[in-house]
Structures are given as C-alpha cells and as structure tokens.
Design a protein around this motif. Structure first.
Motif, PDB file in Angstrom:
ATOM      1  N   LYS A  51       6.846 -26.032 -26.331  1.00 15.19           N
ATOM      2  CA  LYS A  51       6.422 -26.132 -27.445  1.00 15.19           C
ATOM      3  C   LYS A  51       7.182 -24.467 -27.889  1.00 15.19           C
ATOM      4  O   LYS A  51       7.390 -24.368 -28.650  1.00 15.19           O
ATOM      5  N   VAL A  95       7.024 -35.525 -23.726  1.00 16.41           N
ATOM      6  CA  VAL A  95       6.963 -34.394 -24.685  1.00 16.41           C
ATOM      7  C   VAL A  95       8.173 -34.032 -25.935  1.00 16.41           C
ATOM      8  O   VAL A  95       9.166 -35.650 -25.225  1.00 16.41           O
ATOM      9  N   ARG A 123       3.549 -28.376 -21.186  1.00 18.57           N
ATOM     10  CA  ARG A 123       3.730 -28.899 -22.988  1.00 18.57           C
ATOM     11  C   ARG A 123       3.202 -27.538 -23.542  1.00 18.57           C
ATOM     12  O   ARG A 123       4.278 -27.822 -24.239  1.00 18.57           O
ATOM     13  N   LYS A 124       2.899 -26.483 -23.174  1.00 14.04           N
ATOM     14  CA  LYS A 124       3.475 -25.120 -23.552  1.00 14.04           C
ATOM     15  C   LYS A 124       4.043 -24.454 -23.632  1.00 14.04           C
ATOM     16  O   LYS A 124       5.124 -23.853 -24.526  1.00 14.04           O
TER      17      LYS A 124
END
Length: 431
Positions: A108, A49, A104-105
């Motif tokens: 972000k 990421v 990933r969330k």
C-alpha cells in the motif's frame, strides 16, 4: 477476523479433480492470505496483493501446524520468537497473518513486497567462502603476516573437511573431524587452526549466517586425543649440525632441502626463509634485508650472510634465475609451511627446523664466549634488554653479528666456507 482456525489448518486436505486424483487446493483466510495444500499434502502460505495495478502472488513460507517455527536456515527450536519475521520460513497461522499484514502495508505504501520480503533473507555461505570474507573484513586490523597465516592455515588444514559445508551446519563433530589429522602430529598448528575456525564461525554468527552457539571447547577436547605436553621445539644438538649439513649437501638440491640449509646458516625462522626473495638479498653487501611483514616482531631485520650462506645461494641459483622467491614451490610461489618439515623427515630427523635456532644459540654460548650474549639474541631477531636499554642502544651491532655468523658458517658448513678440501658441488633439481 480470518476464516481459518488452527484446527482447520491442521486438518486441511488437498482437493480432487474430475478424475479423482488429488489436486492443489487453496483455503482463503481473508485479506489476500491463502493456505495452499499440495496434492501430496504439503501446506504453505501465499499472499495475494495488488502492486501497480497488477495481481502478485507472494509465497510466505511453509505452514507450521506444530507451533515450533523455523528460521531462515530451516531449523526448528524454541528461539523462533527471536527470528525476524521475514526470515521465518515456517509459519503458524498467527505468524502468517502477521507477515501478510506487514507485506500488505508495504504494498500500500508503494513498495514491492516481494523485494522487501527477500531483502532480509540470508544466503548462507560455505565455510571456505566465510574464510575468504572474514579475512577480507578483518585483515585491516592485523599485520600482513598474521593475515596471511590466518588464511593459509585454514585453507590448508580446515577447508579440506569444512570448506564445502555451510557455516550454519558446522558443529563440534565437524570441527573435530577437521582437526583430528593434525591434532597430535602438529599440536601447535592444530591449536591455531582451532582458534581460527572459532573466529570464522563467530564472524558468521555476527553476520547472521548461523544461529547456533559456537562449538563448545569442552566437547572439542573430549573428542580429540590428548596432546603431548607442551615444551620447546625439538632441537638438534649443535655438535651434530656439521654432519647433518654435510649429508644434506651431498644430496640433490631440492628447494626444500636448500631452504633448510639456508635456515641453519642464517639461524632464521622457517617462515622467514620460505618467504625470502632475491630482491631482499644483497650478495655484494652480504646481507639479507627482511621486511617487517615477514617478521614475528613485525620489525624489519637485516641478517649478515656468511661465506657459507653466500656460496649456498650462488651455487643453488645461476645469475639469470635470481628473482622472485628464492625457494619456490612447484607452482612458482613460496614453499608451503610443511615443506621444510618434510625435508627433515626425509633426512631421517625428528627435530624441527625452528630447533636449529636453539642449536645456534647453544653453540654461541659455549663456543663463542667472547661475543656478548646480546649479539646472538640480535642475530636471532630477538628484542634485547629493558625498555630503557633499548632506548639507548641505537646500534644493531652488525659488525659483531657478522663475526658471529661467519664463525657459525665455518662450524656448520666448513665445505662451503673454504676451510675444507672436501667441497661438495650442489646440483639443482626440480624434485
């Protein structure tokens, strides 16, 4: 839809370098999720990421090709679905995608996914560490005496076998191994230790340090010898007490031996004697004021000291040494709970130190009939009478107790009470 399938994960192989030797190979699933296959064939998941504009590679766990799953302790079982996602260390393809999506969330949203991944991970302590932590967390709800007994008994009887083991690795077999040395020789203590081990493991389970159920009580009973049928503490007949005391007075004055004699002359419990300090003793007033923290009933109690008890103390320790524990162990602290028992065994007796309380009570009933039974019970620090009687009884009957204890001292240790010409000097020793 990802590029990998369960079959592809199962059949994935390492790569090969120019020399023909196997090398690590990465298989991309999509959205930054990779399956890594080491040169030896081990498979794991990795998420790539962007965090603050920098690439981060985050390990997710081993690849589970059998669908069994593993928790944070590395154990596989059918409860895998109950394990929090971040604690899963062995992941199927579906679980790897789910864990990767969650991280990933977080990335972000501006969070550090590696920090969030590790936040829920559990560092499993050893049993000894769990004992310390359980004691620290639970002692506020206990009396000082209970808290001290909890920690001391586990450190002495459980930690030698269990202390270095992780709490999630302790089952019935390990508990049986720890209890076996004391199960028949010290049945009362063994049962207390068994219960306290259970408390520590239950505490560990509540903290998330272990997933397994507590050791089954039936398995423990099956794996341990049958204990002798419970009964009263073995007691020396009161008629034999004077000869026993005279014999012990003729030996070197070790702390444990004198502690036994003091327990006899005061009809006190072993723990009360071991925790006795010079600050609790008033030689002029001839009293021993025991704080509630050392008493079984958690109530302060004053013992009247007989001539024999006073002479024993004064002869045992010169004035300049009368501070701190009266009966100190080798390290300067109070004697251990087995020290007095060992003194009894060294003297060739099988009775318990606690049994001298019974001998005193029998003597009082038979030889002091003019003294009310209530006085002897008070001397033993027992509660007497009904709740109503206790409400109206405001006196501790100290004068009558002093008469009773003085008579007991003269009976049990005439040479210390000035009623015998055969006075034995007490010689201090470090043994």
């Amino acid at each position: 839809m990802g590029k990998l399938t369960v079959a592809k994960v199962r059949n994935a192989k390492p790569g090969f370098g120019s020399s023909g030797q196997p090398v690590k190979r990465a298989y991309q699933d999509g959205d930054g999720l990779f399956l890594l296959v080491s040169p030896g064939g081990a498979k794991s998941w990795m998420l790539r990421v962007q965090v603050d504009g920098k690439r981060r590679d985050i390990g997710l766990g081993a690849a589970d090709i059998d669908g069994l799953g593993a928790d944070a302790f590395g154990k596989h079982d059918d409860r895998h679905s109950e394990i929090p996602l971040m604690l899963c260390k062995s992941l199927t393809l579906a679980k790897a995608r789910e864990k990767a999506a969650a991280l990933r969330k977080l990335a972000k949203a501006g969070s550090d996914p590696k920090v969030e991944r590790d936040r829920q991970r559990v560092k499993v302590p050893t049993f000894a560490e769990a004992v310390t932590e359980a004691h620290r967390a639970l002692k506020s709800g206990w009396s000082d005496r209970t808290a001290q007994a909890f920690k001391a008994s586990l450190e002495e009887h459980a930690n030698p076998k269990l202390g270095a083991l992780k709490v999630n690795a302790i089952g019935s077999a390990e508990v049986i191994t720890a209890l076996a040395p004391i199960w028949t020789d010290k049945p009362v203590m063994a049962r207390k230790v068994r219960s306290r081990i259970g408390q520590v493991l239950a505490f560990a389970k509540a903290r998330g340090w272990r997933a397994d159920a507590l050791p089954d009580a039936r398995e423990l009973r099956t794996g341990l010898s049958k204990q002798a049928r419970g009964g009263n503490f073995a007691a020396m007949p009161f008629a034999e007490v004077p000869a026993f005391v005279a014999g012990e007075l003729g030996k070197s004055a070790s702390a444990s031996r004198i502690a036994v004699l003091f327990a006899i002359l005061t009809a006190a419990r072993s723990g009360e004697v071991r925790q006795a300090t010079w600050e609790q003793i008033d030689l002029e007033a001839r009293t021993w004021a025991r704080p509630a923290s050392v008493m079984k009933m958690n109530e302060a109690h004053v013992v009247t000291l007989s001539d024999a008890a006073i002479v024993l103390l004064e002869t045992y320790a010169p004035k300049d040494m009368r501070e701190g524990p009266i009966f100190a162990g080798a390290r300067g602290g109070p004697l251990s709970d087995m020290s007095l028992t060992k003194a009894m065994r060294t003297a060739g007796r099988s009775e318990t130190v606690h049994g001298f309380r019974s001998a005193f009570r029998d003597w009082a009933a038979e030889k002091m009939p003019t003294i009310p039974a209530m006085v002897a019970e008070m001397a033993l620090a027992h509660r007497v009478g009904t709740a109503t009687e206790q409400a109206y009884l405001r006196s501790d009957l100290r004068d009558m107790r002093r008469t009773l204890m003085e008579a007991w001292g003269r009976f049990a240790a005439p040479s210390l009470s000035g009623v015998s010409d055969n006075v034995t000097a007490i010689q201090k020793t470090t043994a």
